[in-house]
Enzyme design. Structure first.
Site, PDB file in Angstrom:
ATOM      1  N   GLU A 120      -8.549  45.206 -61.779  1.00 35.63           N
ATOM      2  CA  GLU A 120      -7.459  44.350 -61.297  1.00 35.63           C
ATOM      3  C   GLU A 120      -8.003  43.157 -60.515  1.00 35.63           C
ATOM      4  OE1 GLU A 120      -3.492  46.958 -60.748  1.00 35.63           O
ATOM      5  OE2 GLU A 120      -5.194  47.695 -59.594  1.00 35.63           O
ATOM      6  N   GLU A 179      -5.405  54.779 -64.430  1.00 32.36           N
ATOM      7  CA  GLU A 179      -4.472  55.394 -63.486  1.00 32.36           C
ATOM      8  C   GLU A 179      -3.524  56.402 -64.133  1.00 32.36           C
ATOM      9  OE1 GLU A 179      -5.730  51.535 -61.486  1.00 32.36           O
ATOM     10  OE2 GLU A 179      -5.358  52.246 -63.527  1.00 32.36           O
TER      11      GLU A 179
END
Length: 259
Positions: A113, A133
């Site tokens: 990210e 995730e």
């Protein structure tokens, strides 16, 4: 706190090194706080024209610090944790100075990210990029579900997010997620070379170009083109524009001052 991030100035670029190799550069509160402080300081540092973000040791980053996350006892603590990482990503994306992520080993979760928030990405062949995730029963929460489908085909981003499975650097390059490939051990040198090329540009034009791309993508095309016209008209009055034309006539590189 300063142990988690090293800052080195080289040829008008700042190299920011995530420096927790013992835990694969896991990103915790100390890292996000320090990175945010450094990005704020570099906004006004005239010695720096471009940024490089790299990880120490065997990888760029394994992602968010799970040990810190496991200590949370309430949802608001996790929300605040994710909020700090989101803020740093926003600071990178909207920083007036362009940024290049140098990826090696792997860039997972919150690490990817951060790389997605940079303007450009260089990766060593064999590097794996992913948002795992889903395999932990959660989702990327610091821009991953939003930036990734804006950078690569949405169907591919959907598969990466919903399966949690990574892709390698060669595929990422083919998709346009990675701008340049480097051989083993060469990501930092390639990222620095790219950053030096960026740093040679006019600072006002670099910052304006970043704004035009980011903000223009959210506008209707006609409005975005009008915004472009007004922006370049303002740049026409700058000293750097005069220097750029003079340098072109003299057949030399421009000596831009950001004025």
């Amino acid at each position: 706190m300063t142990d988690v991030l090293r800052v080195e100035l080289r040829e008008r670029i700042a190299v920011l090194t995530l420096d927790r190799p013992g835990v694969l550069n896991a990103i915790g509160t100390a890292t996000t706080d320090r990175l945010g402080e450094v990005l704020d300081e570099l906004r006004e540092d005239d010695r720096v024209r471009a940024l490089v973000l790299v990880g120490a040791g065997r990888c760029f980053s394994a992602g968010a610090d799970l040990a810190e996350i496991e200590s949370f006892t309430a949802a608001y603590q996790f929300r605040e944790f994710v909020g700090r990482l989101t803020s740093v990503g926003r600071a990178l994306q909207h920083h007036p100075k362009p940024s290049v992520a140098a990826l090696h080993g792997f860039a997972f979760g919150g690490g990817l990210e951060l790389a997605l928030a940079c303007d450009l990405r260089v990766a060593e062949r064999g590097t794996r990029l992913g948002l795992p995730e889903m395999k932990l029963g959660v989702l990327p929460g610091a821009g991953g579900t939003q930036r990734l489908p804006r950078l690569i085909p949405p169907a591919v981003a959907r598969q990466m997010i919903l399966t949690g499975e990574p892709i390698d650097a060669d595929r990422a390059y083919g998709l346009g997620l990675v701008n340049e490939l480097a051989e083993g051990g060469g990501a930092l040198a390639a990222a620095e070379a790219l950053a030096v090329r960026l740093a040679a540009g006019a600072p006002l034009a670099l910052a304006a170009g970043k704004r035009l791309i980011d903000e223009g993508l959210r506008m209707e095309l006609d409005a975005a083109i009008a915004y472009e016209r007004e922006t370049v008209s303002v740049l026409f009055t700058s000293e750097d524009r005069e220097e750029g034309l003079k340098a072109f006539r003299d057949r030399r590189p421009g000596d831009f001052r950001g004025a």
